[in-house]
Enzyme design. Structure first.
Site, PDB file in Angstrom:
ATOM      1  N   ARG A 158     -38.909  -6.923 -14.735  1.00  0.00           N
ATOM      2  CA  ARG A 158     -39.010  -6.745 -16.345  1.00  0.00           C
ATOM      3  C   ARG A 158     -39.881  -5.371 -16.820  1.00  0.00           C
ATOM      4  O   ARG A 158     -39.551  -5.090 -17.853  1.00  0.00           O
ATOM      5  CB  ARG A 158     -40.185  -7.775 -16.671  1.00  0.00           C
ATOM      6  CG  ARG A 158     -39.330  -9.235 -17.088  1.00  0.00           C
ATOM      7  CD  ARG A 158     -40.447  -9.971 -17.465  1.00  0.00           C
ATOM      8  NE  ARG A 158     -41.156  -9.578 -18.511  1.00  0.00           N
ATOM      9  CZ  ARG A 158     -42.509  -9.627 -18.518  1.00  0.00           C
ATOM     10  NH1 ARG A 158     -42.949 -10.647 -17.809  1.00  0.00           N
ATOM     11  NH2 ARG A 158     -43.377  -9.056 -19.490  1.00  0.00           N
ATOM     12  N   ASP A 175     -54.037  -4.137 -17.371  1.00  0.00           N
ATOM     13  CA  ASP A 175     -52.632  -4.120 -16.818  1.00  0.00           C
ATOM     14  C   ASP A 175     -52.775  -3.372 -15.251  1.00  0.00           C
ATOM     15  O   ASP A 175     -51.726  -3.586 -14.640  1.00  0.00           O
ATOM     16  CB  ASP A 175     -51.732  -3.728 -17.770  1.00  0.00           C
ATOM     17  CG  ASP A 175     -51.384  -4.334 -18.940  1.00  0.00           C
ATOM     18  OD1 ASP A 175     -51.717  -5.581 -18.909  1.00  0.00           O
ATOM     19  OD2 ASP A 175     -50.910  -4.014 -19.894  1.00  0.00           O
ATOM     20  N   LYS A 192     -43.081   1.239 -20.791  1.00  0.00           N
ATOM     21  CA  LYS A 192     -42.551  -0.103 -21.371  1.00  0.00           C
ATOM     22  C   LYS A 192     -42.947  -0.262 -22.726  1.00  0.00           C
ATOM     23  O   LYS A 192     -42.449  -0.665 -23.627  1.00  0.00           O
ATOM     24  CB  LYS A 192     -42.842  -1.013 -20.124  1.00  0.00           C
ATOM     25  CG  LYS A 192     -42.638  -2.590 -20.904  1.00  0.00           C
ATOM     26  CD  LYS A 192     -42.764  -3.570 -19.841  1.00  0.00           C
ATOM     27  CE  LYS A 192     -44.150  -4.142 -19.626  1.00  0.00           C
ATOM     28  NZ  LYS A 192     -44.682  -5.102 -20.965  1.00  0.00           N
ATOM     29  N   ASN A 193     -44.550  -0.203 -22.583  1.00  0.00           N
ATOM     30  CA  ASN A 193     -45.207  -0.854 -23.660  1.00  0.00           C
ATOM     31  C   ASN A 193     -45.063   0.047 -25.069  1.00  0.00           C
ATOM     32  O   ASN A 193     -44.882  -0.251 -26.015  1.00  0.00           O
ATOM     33  CB  ASN A 193     -46.626  -1.288 -23.455  1.00  0.00           C
ATOM     34  CG  ASN A 193     -46.793  -2.625 -22.917  1.00  0.00           C
ATOM     35  OD1 ASN A 193     -45.709  -3.292 -22.449  1.00  0.00           O
ATOM     36  ND2 ASN A 193     -47.800  -2.722 -22.101  1.00  0.00           N
ATOM     37  N   CYS A 241     -45.689 -12.516 -20.523  1.00  0.00           N
ATOM     38  CA  CYS A 241     -46.639 -12.867 -19.447  1.00  0.00           C
ATOM     39  C   CYS A 241     -47.597 -14.173 -19.865  1.00  0.00           C
ATOM     40  O   CYS A 241     -48.356 -13.972 -20.864  1.00  0.00           O
ATOM     41  CB  CYS A 241     -47.489 -11.741 -18.610  1.00  0.00           C
ATOM     42  SG  CYS A 241     -46.425 -10.703 -17.842  1.00  0.00           S
ATOM     43  N   ARG A 287     -52.551 -16.880 -25.737  1.00  0.00           N
ATOM     44  CA  ARG A 287     -52.310 -15.425 -26.464  1.00  0.00           C
ATOM     45  C   ARG A 287     -52.322 -15.470 -27.861  1.00  0.00           C
ATOM     46  O   ARG A 287     -51.231 -15.558 -28.340  1.00  0.00           O
ATOM     47  CB  ARG A 287     -51.103 -14.814 -25.699  1.00  0.00           C
ATOM     48  CG  ARG A 287     -51.258 -14.496 -24.445  1.00  0.00           C
ATOM     49  CD  ARG A 287     -50.194 -13.790 -23.828  1.00  0.00           C
ATOM     50  NE  ARG A 287     -50.070 -12.229 -24.117  1.00  0.00           N
ATOM     51  CZ  ARG A 287     -49.475 -11.293 -23.674  1.00  0.00           C
ATOM     52  NH1 ARG A 287     -48.341 -11.581 -22.660  1.00  0.00           N
ATOM     53  NH2 ARG A 287     -49.568  -9.984 -23.985  1.00  0.00           N
TER      54      ARG A 287
HETATM   55  N1  EPU Z   1     -56.300 -11.379 -29.492  1.00  0.00           N
HETATM   56  C1  EPU Z   1     -56.467 -12.246 -30.438  1.00  0.00           C
HETATM   57  N2  EPU Z   1     -56.096 -12.467 -31.601  1.00  0.00           N
HETATM   58  C2  EPU Z   1     -54.960 -11.672 -31.498  1.00  0.00           C
HETATM   59  C3  EPU Z   1     -54.331 -10.676 -30.929  1.00  0.00           C
HETATM   60  C4  EPU Z   1     -55.049 -10.652 -29.693  1.00  0.00           C
HETATM   61  O1  EPU Z   1     -57.648 -12.877 -29.830  1.00  0.00           O
HETATM   62  O2  EPU Z   1     -54.436 -11.934 -32.781  1.00  0.00           O
HETATM   63  C5  EPU Z   1     -57.033 -11.251 -27.960  1.00  0.00           C
HETATM   64  C6  EPU Z   1     -56.380 -11.646 -26.959  1.00  0.00           C
HETATM   65  O3  EPU Z   1     -56.331 -12.998 -26.643  1.00  0.00           O
HETATM   66  C7  EPU Z   1     -56.937 -10.983 -25.840  1.00  0.00           C
HETATM   67  C8  EPU Z   1     -57.165  -9.450 -26.517  1.00  0.00           C
HETATM   68  O4  EPU Z   1     -57.254  -9.892 -27.753  1.00  0.00           O
HETATM   69  O5  EPU Z   1     -58.046 -11.306 -25.189  1.00  0.00           O
HETATM   70  C9  EPU Z   1     -56.047  -8.236 -26.324  1.00  0.00           C
HETATM   71  O6  EPU Z   1     -54.906  -8.791 -26.672  1.00  0.00           O
HETATM   72  P1  EPU Z   1     -53.985  -7.667 -27.219  1.00  0.00           P
HETATM   73  O7  EPU Z   1     -53.428  -8.101 -28.577  1.00  0.00           O
HETATM   74  O8  EPU Z   1     -54.578  -6.148 -27.166  1.00  0.00           O
HETATM   75  O9  EPU Z   1     -52.722  -7.945 -26.170  1.00  0.00           O
HETATM   76  P2  EPU Z   1     -51.239  -7.819 -26.699  1.00  0.00           P
HETATM   77  O10 EPU Z   1     -50.759  -6.916 -27.455  1.00  0.00           O
HETATM   78  O11 EPU Z   1     -50.608  -9.126 -26.653  1.00  0.00           O
HETATM   79  C10 EPU Z   1     -50.566  -5.802 -24.796  1.00  0.00           C
HETATM   80  C11 EPU Z   1     -49.679  -5.712 -23.699  1.00  0.00           C
HETATM   81  C12 EPU Z   1     -50.012  -6.308 -22.533  1.00  0.00           C
HETATM   82  C13 EPU Z   1     -51.599  -5.790 -22.307  1.00  0.00           C
HETATM   83  C14 EPU Z   1     -52.675  -5.939 -23.497  1.00  0.00           C
HETATM   84  C15 EPU Z   1     -53.984  -5.550 -23.437  1.00  0.00           C
HETATM   85  C16 EPU Z   1     -47.499  -5.104 -24.837  1.00  0.00           C
HETATM   86  C17 EPU Z   1     -46.129  -5.512 -24.914  1.00  0.00           C
HETATM   87  N3  EPU Z   1     -48.383  -5.656 -24.110  1.00  0.00           N
HETATM   88  O12 EPU Z   1     -50.466  -7.285 -25.045  1.00  0.00           O
HETATM   89  O13 EPU Z   1     -49.223  -5.808 -21.496  1.00  0.00           O
HETATM   90  O14 EPU Z   1     -52.064  -6.490 -21.166  1.00  0.00           O
HETATM   91  O15 EPU Z   1     -51.964  -5.371 -24.590  1.00  0.00           O
HETATM   92  O16 EPU Z   1     -53.851  -4.199 -23.081  1.00  0.00           O
HETATM   93  O17 EPU Z   1     -47.951  -3.922 -25.136  1.00  0.00           O
HETATM   94  C18 EPU Z   1     -48.179  -5.786 -19.602  1.00  0.00           C
HETATM   95  O18 EPU Z   1     -47.416  -4.785 -19.813  1.00  0.00           O
HETATM   96  O19 EPU Z   1     -48.059  -6.270 -18.334  1.00  0.00           O
HETATM   97  C19 EPU Z   1     -49.032  -6.667 -20.484  1.00  0.00           C
HETATM   98  C20 EPU Z   1     -49.260  -7.810 -20.401  1.00  0.00           C
END
Ligand code: EPU
Length: 425
Positions: free
Chosen positions: A405, A313, A22-23, A120, A125
């Site tokens: 989803r 995850d 998915k991701n 989610c 976030r």
């Molecule tokens: N963070 C910041 N600032 C930013 C971005 C992130 O402080 O600008 C922090 C977040 O608060 C968090 C950490 O960095 O504590 C990691 O966040 P990350 O940006 O890596 O997460 P994401 O890109 O929003 C993706 C996946 C999530 C998965 C996370 C961590 C996708 C679409 N989503 O989210 O997947 O939990 O990486 O591996 O790729 C899921 O598939 O169920 C899902 C939630």
């Protein structure tokens, strides 16, 4: 909203084929918007988040078509004629990964406007690292009234040296996509290393980009003027879907071959399962998970960290497994501070868990029993399904759409493994 009705107690047996990630697919589809020719994507899972992403791309002017080529299902994307107004549809609010369209459209059209992304709800976030990176590449970043506006000058973006303060999957992919068409060279330092980052980089390189270092903590991107595309790309298997079935096999004391995986991506889980006494028989593209009825599952401590650490995850699903281990186990969540909303449901089912900040202390084994629970987010929902498979009686998991989803044909795959699961309105 529909529910899953699951009669617990059946041991999962047989084999299951894992779908495309998915991701990774979400990142690849967004990256396809940057491409100046057609691209054909294979192994894209048929799930709601992907449908939403494709609809957003289509509403931005991309031609999106499902095709069958050589008996293989694929998605053809042609983003040569995007609408020049750079305004994305409000559906971007339905999914998190819509934020990748910021990088793609900023790179291609030099400007983009979209609503804040959804996805989610783990509490806050933030996107500060995305914004900081776009600004370093020369974009003006504005957020107002729930909108994000990015603007580069007529010349577009300029390569820069970006140091991420937080290891972020989303920021790494977004900035990597944006940098592909920036003038000059970009470095992304302290980059995330998840398998889907490498997959998006491989896709972009196949289309004509010049990215090296994806999968390490420094990514270098040399900007190119065009990305010719014209290629077929197959998305990697879903690490998290695979892990979910592996854990479900162990929790139900089953014997399941999880096929079409990249075993290396599964190591953060398989190494730990082995240490807990669960049989993990690993082949070139499969892993057999087996946990006999009389096996005493050993307690363990897990800490979620960015790849190659243990994936957040898989945290909720793994916590269900810890309820079946004998003794005191501990889960430490270090990525999303508030990802324990589902623990109350597990306690209602009979688990013994105490949450203290980022620690969930689990004492097991606990006999789980059926009740009505809710899929509070995608992975929490998957955890509820696993708990229900092991519980005595019939559990109702409400808001099944949340699980759908991210999991392709979940009921079908679990039923084929012997589970009693049905979707009811
Ligand atoms: N963070 C910041 N600032 C930013 C971005 C992130 O402080 O600008 C922090 C977040 O608060 C968090 C950490 O960095 O504590 C990691 O966040 P990350 O940006 O890596 O997460 P994401 O890109 O929003 C993706 C996946 C999530 C998965 C996370 C961590 C996708 C679409 N989503 O989210 O997947 O939990 O990486 O591996 O790729 C899921 O598939 O169920 C899902 C939630």
């Amino acid at each position: 909203m529909s529910s899953y009705l699951i009669k617990g107690g059946n041991k999962l047996r047989g084999s299951v084929d894992i779908s495309g990630s998915k991701n990774a697919a979400l990142g690849v589809i967004a990256a396809a918007m940057l491409v100046d020719g057609e691209c054909l994507l294979e192994n894209v899972p048929e799930i709601r988040d992907i449908e939403v992403m494709l609809q957003i791309c289509a509403s931005a002017g991309a031609q999106v078509e499902r095709v069958v080529q050589n008996n293989v299902q694929a998605i053809r994307i042609d983003a040569r004629n995007l609408h020049p107004d750079c305004n994305l549809s409000d559906s971007t609010r339905q999914i998190r990964a819509s934020y990748y369209l910021l990088g793609a459209l900023l790179g291609k059209l030099h400007a983009v406007r979209m609503k804040m992304p959804g996805g989610c709800n783990f509490g806050s976030r933030p996107m500060d690292q995305h914004y900081k990176g776009f600004a370093a590449l020369g974009a003006q970043v504005e957020t107002k009234q729930g909108d994000i506006l990015l603007r580069a000058g007529q010349e577009g973006l300029t390569g820069a040296h970006i140091m991420l303060d937080v290891v972020s999957v989303g920021a790494t992919i977004n900035l990597m996509i944006a940098a592909c068409k920036a003038r000059g060279r970009t470095f992304i330092q302290n980059a995330a290393k998840e398998p889907h980052i490498v997959d998006v980089a491989n896709f972009l390189n196949a289309m004509g980009a010049k990215i090296i270092g994806a999968g390490t903590d420094i990514i270098r991107v040399d900007g190119v003027e065009t990305l010719p595309g014209g290629k077929t790309y197959s998305v990697i298997p879903d690490q998290i879907e695979a892990g979910t079935y592996m854990i479900a096999a162990a929790v139900t004391r089953g014997d399941v071959v999880v096929r079409n995986i990249i075993p290396r991506h599964m190591e953060p889980l398989t190494i730990k399962l082995k240490a807990m006494g669960i049989t993990t028989d690993i082949g070139p593209d499969y892993c057999r998970i087996c946990a006999d009825e009389d096996l005493e599952i050993k307690p363990a401590t897990f800490k979620t960290t960015p790849y190659p650490g243990f994936p957040t995850d898989l945290q909720p699903q793994t916590t269900v497994l810890l309820t079946q281990a004998k003794g005191k186990s501990c889960m430490i969540e270090s990525v999303w501070a508030t990802r324990y909303q589902y623990i109350g449901d597990l306690i209602t089912m009979g688990a013994s868990i105490e949450v203290q900040g980022s620690y969930a202390n689990v004492t097991g084994p606990s006999a789980l029993s059926a009740t009505r629970v809710v899929a509070r987010d995608l992975r929490a929902g998957a955890a509820m399904v696993i708990a229900a498979l092991a519980a005595e009686g019939e559990t109702q998991v409400e808001d099944a759409e949340v699980v759908k989803r991210g999991y392709e044909r979940l009921e079908e795959k679990l039923s084929a493994l012997g589970a009693s699961i049905r979707l009811v309105p």
